[in-house]
Write an enzyme that holds these catalytic residues in place. Structure first.
Site, PDB file in Angstrom:
ATOM      1  N   TYR A 118       0.824  -1.207   0.000  1.00  0.00           N
ATOM      2  CA  TYR A 118       0.000   0.000   0.000  1.00  0.00           C
ATOM      3  C   TYR A 118       0.860   1.261   0.000  1.00  0.00           C
ATOM      4  O   TYR A 118       1.806   1.376   0.779  1.00  0.00           O
ATOM      5  CB  TYR A 118      -0.897   0.002   1.238  1.00  0.00           C
ATOM      6  CG  TYR A 118      -2.082   0.925   1.173  1.00  0.00           C
ATOM      7  CD1 TYR A 118      -3.248   0.554   0.511  1.00  0.00           C
ATOM      8  CD2 TYR A 118      -2.051   2.163   1.792  1.00  0.00           C
ATOM      9  CE1 TYR A 118      -4.357   1.394   0.470  1.00  0.00           C
ATOM     10  CE2 TYR A 118      -3.143   3.020   1.760  1.00  0.00           C
ATOM     11  CZ  TYR A 118      -4.298   2.625   1.093  1.00  0.00           C
ATOM     12  OH  TYR A 118      -5.390   3.458   1.042  1.00  0.00           O
ATOM     13  N   GLN A 123      -0.544  -5.245   1.005  1.00  0.00           N
ATOM     14  CA  GLN A 123      -1.452  -5.089  -0.132  1.00  0.00           C
ATOM     15  C   GLN A 123      -1.045  -6.017  -1.270  1.00  0.00           C
ATOM     16  O   GLN A 123      -1.892  -6.656  -1.910  1.00  0.00           O
ATOM     17  CB  GLN A 123      -1.440  -3.651  -0.636  1.00  0.00           C
ATOM     18  CG  GLN A 123      -2.287  -3.449  -1.895  1.00  0.00           C
ATOM     19  CD  GLN A 123      -2.165  -2.061  -2.468  1.00  0.00           C
ATOM     20  OE1 GLN A 123      -3.088  -1.267  -2.340  1.00  0.00           O
ATOM     21  NE2 GLN A 123      -1.045  -1.755  -3.114  1.00  0.00           N
TER      22      GLN A 123
END
Length: 326
Positions: free
Chosen positions: A92, A190
């Site tokens: 992320y 992520q």
């Protein structure tokens, strides 16, 4: 961060019920069919760096909506025959960074394809990005990406990202240096959530390396951690007080639990028991639902950094054993 989640012996059997949307499979079949209506048009442009043992290419291809997605493709120089390829998805906020950030797999004799996550990398000093997200949300969202389009599964940000990731596998498979039957998906946080979803949506891949995955078991995550990025959802709900049902309905199409339940390929997971960003129960929930052959490395005294270089060595050994048939 102290140990805050379930004890390890309970985590190993934690397998919560899944509340999967009835049209989950149809939603993703249709989404990928729409994406494949655009010409993939992969481009591999040699990138000039004075490396003696690897070749670097600046990559782009058509992802969701035909939008151009950037990346790196790096191969060992003078390698013989089509190579295994490791797809790398990014954590992320990070961009694709620099080619020298991604030399481990070429050093081991593999190609690596690094896919940039659309819209990220603009605030990451060490890992800049080059790919925007031309498709905007049509309603308010909290700062960050977690609530962008969250009131409609068709508009949700990660519909585009997961589709990009599948198309990246297809782009890698077109390169003559890549053995399309030996593509591994990988990522952490992520990137781990993206790899988890891609392995389910693209069952032709040979395996998955899923580190401390984000985007998994959303309901529990927002209830037990006060850390971003999950807190973006909490802040949105604190403001949009009547939207809880629709928010979690949308997230149901993107929850790693449902992708894990479809995962058939060999997978190596990792989890950190002090991880308050991606809580260990959310990771084990997905791992325990994974249907294919699987292993998990437990880092008992680490937070979201997980195993770092120690886990990279675990992955190298795992991939070598998996692809050699040992």
């Amino acid at each position: 961060m102290a140990l805050f989640d379930l004890p390890l012996e309970q985590l190993r059997t934690y397998r919560p019920e899944r509340d999967e949307p009835a049209d989950f499979a149809d939603f993703w079949t249709r989404t990928l069919e729409e994406a494949r209506g655009f010409d993939l048009a992969p481009e591999f442009t040699r990138y000039d760096l004075p490396f003696a043992s690897v070749d670097v290419y600046d990559v782009s291809f058509a992802g969701w909506g035909g939008h151009r997605i950037s990346g790196w493709f790096i191969t060992p120089r003078d390698a013989e025959g089509p190579l295994p390829c490791v797809m790398h998805y990014i954590g992320y906020s990070g961009g694709r960074g620099f080619p020298h950030d991604h030399l481990m797999w070429p050093a081991a004799g593999y190609a690596v394809f690094v896919m940039e996550t659309r819209g990220h990398g603009g605030a990451s000093v060490g890992h800049p990005g080059a790919t925007g997200d031309p498709h905007g949300a049509t309603h308010p969202h909290a700062p960050g990406m977690m609530t962008k389009g969250i009131l409609d599964p068709e508009e949700y940000y990660y519909r585009r990202v997961f589709t990009d990731a599948v198309r990246a596998v297809e782009a890698a498979a077109t390169h003559p240096a890549v053995d399309a039957d030996r593509i591994i998906v990988s990522g952490g946080s992520q990137g781990g959530g993206i790899a988890q979803a891609t392995a389910a949506l693209c069952p032709s891949v040979a395996g998955a390396l899923i580190d401390v995955p984000f985007l998994t078991h959303f309901r529990r995550a927002v209830e037990i951690t006060d850390r971003d990025p999950y807190q973006e959802i909490v802040r949105f709900l604190a403001s949009r007080r009547g939207d809880e049902e629709q928010v979690f309905r949308t997230l149901g199409y993107f929850d790693g639990l449902h992708f894990a339940a479809r995962g058939q390929v060999p997978a190596l997971y990792s989890v950190a028991l002090m991880d308050d960003v991606c809580p260990p129960s959310t990771v084990f929930a997905a791992y325990n639902h994974w249907q294919g052959p699987k292993e998990i490395t437990v880092w008992a005294w680490n937070g979201h950094e997980g195993g770092q270089g120690f886990q990279r060595e675990e992955q190298l050994r795992y991939v070598h054993k998996l692809l050699s048939g040992a």
